[in-house]
Design a protein around this motif. Structure first.
Motif, PDB file in Angstrom:
ATOM      1  N   ILE A 175       3.328   1.263 -10.133  1.00  0.00           N
ATOM      2  CA  ILE A 175       3.809   0.037  -9.508  1.00  0.00           C
ATOM      3  C   ILE A 175       5.333   0.046  -9.374  1.00  0.00           C
ATOM      4  CG2 ILE A 175       4.228  -1.472 -11.489  1.00  0.00           C
ATOM      5  CD1 ILE A 175       2.429  -3.558  -9.924  1.00  0.00           C
ATOM      6  N   TRP A 176       5.997   1.003 -10.058  1.00  0.00           N
ATOM      7  CA  TRP A 176       7.463   1.008 -10.036  1.00  0.00           C
ATOM      8  C   TRP A 176       8.000   1.128  -8.608  1.00  0.00           C
ATOM      9  CZ3 TRP A 176      10.202   4.962  -7.869  1.00  0.00           C
ATOM     10  CH2 TRP A 176       9.527   6.173  -7.675  1.00  0.00           C
ATOM     11  N   ALA A 177       7.334   1.903  -7.745  1.00  0.00           N
ATOM     12  CA  ALA A 177       7.856   2.124  -6.402  1.00  0.00           C
ATOM     13  C   ALA A 177       7.818   0.866  -5.544  1.00  0.00           C
ATOM     14  CB  ALA A 177       7.077   3.248  -5.721  1.00  0.00           C
ATOM     15  N   ASP A 264       4.836  -1.614   8.564  1.00  0.00           N
ATOM     16  CA  ASP A 264       5.122  -0.273   8.054  1.00  0.00           C
ATOM     17  C   ASP A 264       5.258  -0.233   6.537  1.00  0.00           C
ATOM     18  OD1 ASP A 264       7.537  -1.585   7.811  1.00  0.00           O
ATOM     19  OD2 ASP A 264       8.706  -0.130   8.953  1.00  0.00           O
ATOM     20  N   GLN A 265       5.021  -1.363   5.866  1.00  0.00           N
ATOM     21  CA  GLN A 265       5.070  -1.371   4.397  1.00  0.00           C
ATOM     22  C   GLN A 265       3.702  -0.939   3.875  1.00  0.00           C
ATOM     23  OE1 GLN A 265       6.885  -4.797   2.418  1.00  0.00           O
ATOM     24  NE2 GLN A 265       5.386  -4.636   0.773  1.00  0.00           N
ATOM     25  N   LYS A 266       3.530   0.356   3.722  1.00  0.00           N
ATOM     26  CA  LYS A 266       2.233   0.907   3.346  1.00  0.00           C
ATOM     27  C   LYS A 266       1.963   0.827   1.849  1.00  0.00           C
ATOM     28  CE  LYS A 266       1.611   2.113   7.637  1.00  0.00           C
ATOM     29  NZ  LYS A 266       0.734   1.289   8.497  1.00  0.00           N
ATOM     30  N   LEU A 267       3.026   0.790   1.061  1.00  0.00           N
ATOM     31  CA  LEU A 267       2.858   0.797  -0.391  1.00  0.00           C
ATOM     32  C   LEU A 267       2.803  -0.639  -0.899  1.00  0.00           C
ATOM     33  CD1 LEU A 267       2.721   2.326  -3.066  1.00  0.00           C
ATOM     34  CD2 LEU A 267       5.225   2.290  -3.119  1.00  0.00           C
ATOM     35  N   GLN A 268       1.606  -1.053  -1.328  1.00  0.00           N
ATOM     36  CA  GLN A 268       1.444  -2.372  -1.929  1.00  0.00           C
ATOM     37  C   GLN A 268       0.512  -2.234  -3.126  1.00  0.00           C
ATOM     38  OE1 GLN A 268       1.261  -5.903   0.731  1.00  0.00           O
ATOM     39  NE2 GLN A 268       0.789  -4.422   2.337  1.00  0.00           N
ATOM     40  N   LYS A 269       0.949  -2.806  -4.241  1.00  0.00           N
ATOM     41  CA  LYS A 269       0.136  -2.767  -5.452  1.00  0.00           C
ATOM     42  C   LYS A 269       0.567  -3.913  -6.349  1.00  0.00           C
ATOM     43  CE  LYS A 269      -1.993   0.639  -8.506  1.00  0.00           C
ATOM     44  NZ  LYS A 269      -2.230  -0.228  -9.668  1.00  0.00           N
ATOM     45  N   PRO A 299      -4.160   1.090   0.365  1.00  0.00           N
ATOM     46  CA  PRO A 299      -4.033  -0.236  -0.241  1.00  0.00           C
ATOM     47  C   PRO A 299      -5.023  -1.233   0.352  1.00  0.00           C
ATOM     48  CG  PRO A 299      -2.245   0.149   1.313  1.00  0.00           C
ATOM     49  CD  PRO A 299      -2.998   1.425   1.218  1.00  0.00           C
ATOM     50  N   TYR A 300      -5.475  -2.180  -0.482  1.00  0.00           N
ATOM     51  CA  TYR A 300      -6.350  -3.243   0.000  1.00  0.00           C
ATOM     52  C   TYR A 300      -6.043  -4.516  -0.791  1.00  0.00           C
ATOM     53  CZ  TYR A 300      -9.117  -2.253  -4.219  1.00  0.00           C
ATOM     54  OH  TYR A 300      -9.514  -2.062  -5.524  1.00  0.00           O
ATOM     55  N   TYR A 429       5.884  12.888   0.788  1.00  0.00           N
ATOM     56  CA  TYR A 429       4.931  12.590  -0.282  1.00  0.00           C
ATOM     57  C   TYR A 429       3.524  12.476   0.295  1.00  0.00           C
ATOM     58  CZ  TYR A 429       8.825  11.409  -3.345  1.00  0.00           C
ATOM     59  OH  TYR A 429       9.953  11.460  -4.099  1.00  0.00           O
ATOM     60  N   ASP A 430       2.578  13.009  -0.438  1.00  0.00           N
ATOM     61  CA  ASP A 430       1.165  12.710  -0.204  1.00  0.00           C
ATOM     62  C   ASP A 430       0.901  11.422  -0.977  1.00  0.00           C
ATOM     63  OD1 ASP A 430      -1.541  12.427  -0.272  1.00  0.00           O
ATOM     64  OD2 ASP A 430      -1.983  14.441  -0.964  1.00  0.00           O
ATOM     65  N   GLY A 431       0.981  10.288  -0.268  1.00  0.00           N
ATOM     66  CA  GLY A 431       0.957   8.987  -0.932  1.00  0.00           C
ATOM     67  C   GLY A 431      -0.297   8.720  -1.732  1.00  0.00           C
ATOM     68  N   VAL A 432      -1.471   9.104  -1.208  1.00  0.00           N
ATOM     69  CA  VAL A 432      -2.718   8.822  -1.911  1.00  0.00           C
ATOM     70  C   VAL A 432      -2.776   9.585  -3.227  1.00  0.00           C
ATOM     71  CG1 VAL A 432      -5.229   9.025  -1.807  1.00  0.00           C
ATOM     72  CG2 VAL A 432      -3.959   8.255   0.203  1.00  0.00           C
ATOM     73  N   THR A 433      -2.415  10.864  -3.194  1.00  0.00           N
ATOM     74  CA  THR A 433      -2.415  11.658  -4.427  1.00  0.00           C
ATOM     75  C   THR A 433      -1.407  11.109  -5.432  1.00  0.00           C
ATOM     76  OG1 THR A 433      -3.081  13.629  -3.195  1.00  0.00           O
ATOM     77  CG2 THR A 433      -2.116  13.973  -5.364  1.00  0.00           C
TER      78      THR A 433
END
Length: 439
Positions: A175-177, A264-269, A299-300, A429-433
Motif C-alpha cells: 500500500i506504500w506506493a 490513468d490512476q491504475k494503482l489503488q489499494k 484493482p477492484y 514494472y510488471d504491476g500485477v506481479t
C-alpha cells in the motif's frame, strides 16, 4: 578533468581501450534508504520522528563488509553498480548542514569498489518522497518547510507509513506506493516541480518553495560530487555518472478534476480518496471514500470506509516555531491553513470546492497539461538544473536521465538537451506481479 573509464559512442559503451562493454548492473543497496543510527527498519516506530539526529554511516554496508559484498557481486558477473543514496543521508540535520562523516564513508566504499573494477553511477534515490511519507529520500525538514505536519499524517491518512501504523506487522501489502495519490505527496511533488505556478504564495527565505527545495537537493548532490572529485582517485575511474532522480512524480500537476480519480490512476489499494477528499481529510474533515483491493485482473472496488481525522490537520499549526531550522517564511504563507485553500481552490468556511480544474492547465500559457507536457515543461527544467550542477564538478559525467515511470520520454531530439553523454534510464514494472508478490 578526470577521463572516463567508460564512454558513450553512439548507442554503445566503450572502455578506455575502445572495447565495447556490456553492462550488467545491480542496485547497491536497498538498506541505504534508512539510517544506521537509530536503526529504523520500516516496521520499527521507536524514535521515528527524530529526523534530525541520525546517521547513515555504514550504508550500504560497513568498510569491513565491503569486500564480502564486492567479491560476491564480481563472482556473479556484475560490473556496474547503481549506488543508492538519499538526500536525507547528506542533509538530515537541516538546510545546508551536510554530514561529512557519511560523505567520507561513501568515498571509502567507492574507493574499495575501484579495486574490483566496478563502474558506478550515483542514484539520488526517493520513493514517495521520504521515510516520513511512507518511502525514502528527503530529510524530514523538507516536510516542515512545506507547511506540513508529519505527526498528523496517520490520523488524516495524508500518508500511510508502516512505522506509525497501529500494528506494523499487519501493514497492508504494497500500500506504500498509493502514497503518491494521498495528500502529502500530492502537495510535495506539486510544490517541488511546479510551486511557482501552483503555490506562488509559498515563499521561504525569499524563494518560492519550488526553487528552495530544488536548490537544496541539487546543491546536496553537487556537494557530494565535489567531495568525490576532491578524493582524487574515483571520479571518472569509478564514478562514471549520475542519475537525475529516482521515479519523479507529478503530484497534482495536470489533474483535470480533483473531485474524481483520474482514469490513468491504475494503482489503488485500501481507502482511495479523490484529491478533493484528501484535501478535506487533511484539514480534519470526515469523508466516506471508496476502498479498493487488488486481484489477478488488477484493482477492484471492495467497499467504502469512513475516514475521520477527528479534527486533526495535516498542516502545521499557526503557532509552529519556524526558527527551528532557521528559515523565514513569507507572511503571505499562513501556517495552520491548507495551502490549497490559500490559493482559492476551496473555501474552508463551507467546504465548497471552487476550482476543481486548478491543476489542469499551465497558468502562464493556458495550455492543457498531460503527462507528456509535465515531462517536457516541469521535469526537464529540474533535470537541466541537476545536470548543470553535476557537470560543473564532473564535467564529462554520463547523465542518466530518468523521467516519470512508464511515461513518454522527453522531446529532446535536435535541442540543446540532445546530449551525447546522456543515457535514457526509464523504469518499468510488471504491476500485477509487484502487487501480488507472485508470478
Amino acid at each position: 578533468m578526470a577521463p572516463l573509464r567508460l564512454k558513450i559512442e553512439g548507442r554503445t559503451f566503450r572502455d578506455s581501450e575502445n572495447r565495447e562493454v556490456t553492462l550488467r548492473g545491480i542496485n547497491v543497496a536497498g538498506d541505504a534508504k534508512f539510517p544506521t543510527e537509530p536503526d529504523l527498519p520500516s516496521n520499527n516506530p521507536d524514535r521515528f520522528y527524530e529526523g534530525d539526529q541520525l546517521s547513515f554511516v555504514g550504508r550500504p554496508f560497513s568498510i569491513g563488509e565491503a569486500h564480502t559484498h564486492f567479491s560476491r557481486l564480481k563472482r556473479w558477473g556484475y560490473n556496474l553498480m547503481r549506488y543508492v543514496f538519499t538526500w536525507e543521508a547528506i542533509e538530515h540535520a537541516g538546510p545546508g548542514k551536510y554530514d561529512e562523516e557519511w560523505v567520507q564513508h561513501t568515498i571509502e566504499v567507492l574507493r574499495l569498489a575501484k579495486g574490483y573494477g566496478f563502474y558506478v553511477f550515483m542514484d539520488p534515490h526517493q520513493d514517495v518522497w521520504s521515510r516520513f511519507t511512507g518511502g525514502s529520500g528527503a530529510p524530514m525538514w523538507t516536510i516542515y518547510a512545506m507547511g506540513l505536519n508529519p505527526l498528523a499524517f496517520p490520523s488524516t491518512q495524508a500518508a500511510w507509513v508502516q512505522n506509525t501504523y497501529p500494528d506494523p506487522a499487519k501493514y497492508p501489502k504494497m500500500i506504500w506506493a498509493t502514497n503518491y495519490t494521498r495528500l502529502a505527496c500530492q502537495v510535495i511533488f506539486t510544490m517541488f516541480f511546479a510551486g511557482k505556478d501552483f503555490t506562488p504564495k509559498a515563499i521561504i527565505d525569499g524563494k518560492n518553495i519550488q526553487d528552495y527545495l530544488q536548490d537544496h537537493f541539487v546543491e546536496a548532490c553537487r556537494h557530494l560530487a565535489l567531495r568525490i572529485q576532491e578524493a582524487g582517485d574515483i571520479e571518472g575511474d569509478v564514478v562514471i555518472g549520475w542519475e537525475s532522480m529516482n521515479e519523479p512524480n507529478r503530484g497534482l500537476i495536470g489533474w483535470q478534476d480533483v473531485s474524481v480519480i483520474p482514469e490513468d490512476q491504475k494503482l489503488q489499494k485500501g481507502p482511495s480518496p479523490t484529491a478533493w477528499q484528501a484535501i478535506l481529510t487533511g484539514s480534519g474533515r470526515a469523508c466516506e471514500m471508496d476502498t479498493w483491493d487488488f486481484g489477478s485482473l488488477g484493482p477492484y472496488k471492495s467497499g467504502t470506509e469512513l475516514v475521520d481525522p477527528k479534527g486533526d490537520s495535516a498542516w502545521l499549526p499557526a503557532e509552529y516555531d519556524d526558527s527551528r531550522y532557521g528559515w523565514k517564511r513569507d507572511p503571505g504563507w499562513k501556517l495552520g491553513e491548507c495551502i490549497w485553500a490559500q490559493h482559492g481552490i476551496w473555501d474552508p468556511s463551507n467546504d465548497q470546492l471552487l476550482k476543481k480544474d486548478y491543476f489542469a492547465r499551465q497558468p502562464k500559457s493556458g495550455r492543457k497539461i498531460d503527462y507528456e507536457f509535465f515531462t517536457n515543461n516541469y521535469f526537464m527544467p529540474y533535470y537541466r538544473r541537476h545536470r548543470k550542477a553535476i557537470t560543473s564538478i564532473h564535467e564529462n559525467a554520463i547523465m542518466f536521465c530518468q523521467p516519470p515511470v512508464l511515461e513518454i520520454p522527453p522531446s529532446i531530439k535536435g535541442t540543446d538537451d540532445d546530449d551525447p553523454n546522456m543515457v535514457f534510464a526509464p523504469h518499468f514494472y510488471d504491476g500485477v506481479t509487484l502487487m501480488m508478490k507472485k508470478w
